[in-house]
Design a protein around this motif. Sequence first.
Motif, short mmCIF file in Angstrom:
data_model
loop_
_atom_site.label_atom_id
_atom_site.label_comp_id
_atom_site.label_asym_id
_atom_site.label_seq_id
_atom_site.Cartn_x
_atom_site.Cartn_y
_atom_site.Cartn_z
N THR A 1 49.93 71.66 20.42
CA THR A 1 50.89 72.70 20.72
C THR A 1 51.02 72.86 22.24
OG1 THR A 1 50.08 73.90 18.76
CG2 THR A 1 51.62 75.08 20.22
N PRO A 2 52.11 72.37 22.84
CA PRO A 2 52.33 72.63 24.25
C PRO A 2 52.89 74.04 24.43
CG PRO A 2 54.06 71.22 23.39
CD PRO A 2 53.12 71.49 22.26
N MET A 3 52.40 74.76 25.43
CA MET A 3 52.79 76.17 25.60
C MET A 3 53.07 76.48 27.07
SD MET A 3 50.02 78.00 23.06
CE MET A 3 48.64 77.00 23.61
N ILE A 4 54.15 77.21 27.31
CA ILE A 4 54.43 77.72 28.65
C ILE A 4 54.28 79.24 28.70
CG2 ILE A 4 55.95 75.81 29.25
CD1 ILE A 4 58.32 77.77 28.74
N GLY A 5 53.83 79.82 27.59
CA GLY A 5 53.65 81.27 27.52
C GLY A 5 52.29 81.68 28.08
N PHE A 6 52.22 81.86 29.40
CA PHE A 6 50.98 82.31 30.02
C PHE A 6 51.30 82.85 31.40
CE2 PHE A 6 51.49 77.83 31.07
CZ PHE A 6 51.16 77.76 32.41
N ASP A 7 50.39 83.64 31.93
CA ASP A 7 50.52 84.21 33.27
C ASP A 7 49.95 83.18 34.25
OD1 ASP A 7 50.01 85.53 35.71
OD2 ASP A 7 49.79 87.46 34.71
N MET B 1 51.26 73.57 32.13
CA MET B 1 51.36 74.04 30.75
C MET B 1 49.97 74.16 30.16
SD MET B 1 52.53 70.68 28.52
CE MET B 1 53.78 70.12 29.68
N LEU B 2 49.91 74.82 29.03
CA LEU B 2 48.72 74.80 28.18
C LEU B 2 48.99 73.84 27.03
CD1 LEU B 2 47.96 78.63 27.93
CD2 LEU B 2 47.15 77.00 29.65
N VAL C 1 46.77 72.13 31.85
CA VAL C 1 47.26 70.91 32.49
C VAL C 1 47.74 71.27 33.89
CG1 VAL C 1 48.91 69.01 32.36
CG2 VAL C 1 47.95 69.98 30.25
N CYS C 2 47.07 70.73 34.89
CA CYS C 2 47.36 71.06 36.29
C CYS C 2 47.99 69.85 36.98
CB CYS C 2 46.09 71.44 37.04
SG CYS C 2 45.13 72.75 36.26
#
Length: 205
Positions: free
Chosen positions: A154-160, A178-179, A81-82
């Motif tokens: 599943t929303p995720m903020i765990g990424f580079d 987010m992913l 998501v940009c």
Amino acid sequence: MTNAVIECILSRSATKYYDPAAVLSDDQIRELVRIGTTAPTSFHMQNWRFIAVRTAEAKARLLPIAWNQPAITDAAVTFIVCGELADSSVIPQRLAPLVQAGVMPPAMVPEWEGPAHGLYAHNPQLQRDEAVRTGTFGAAAMIYAARSLGLGSTPMIGFDAQAVASEFRLADNEVPVMLLSIGTELPGNWAQKPRRPVAEVLDLV
């Protein structure tokens, strides 16, 4: 009596276990994004973009820069998501369909563009804040749309963030907010976790 929309919101929880054999068609993916883009945006800028990571090859590229989270490979699709940095110069173009449809008088367009320019032009922090807000609104709409269709998310903020921007060629004005993984759930996922009492988070003034 709780209506269907409220029930959808109250019953949603982040999915941990997906059926890796289940897929979503490109048309289903497009429909989720169409729903997401009905969410609010400042001055109708619609400053978002969604990258649907759905093939095995694309998932393999995303997995190591997203902390090897299982949802990346197990869910049918993971959206990057940009949000675009807020830029008032896009407003005439984004408002043009409203003018053409007779919803907005042409004279109103500069009445929106001018204040937006004053708000964002010299405020990089607010430009970025708006990108994150916009992406989050869109993702939230997709989360509840998925739930209403019987899908998990599943929303995720765990990424580079830098690696994702590089690997998936985000533009310089795009922020990976987010992913968001979406797919068919397997049994064993938790129900929605209890929340803090309203009395702890609400002030009536």
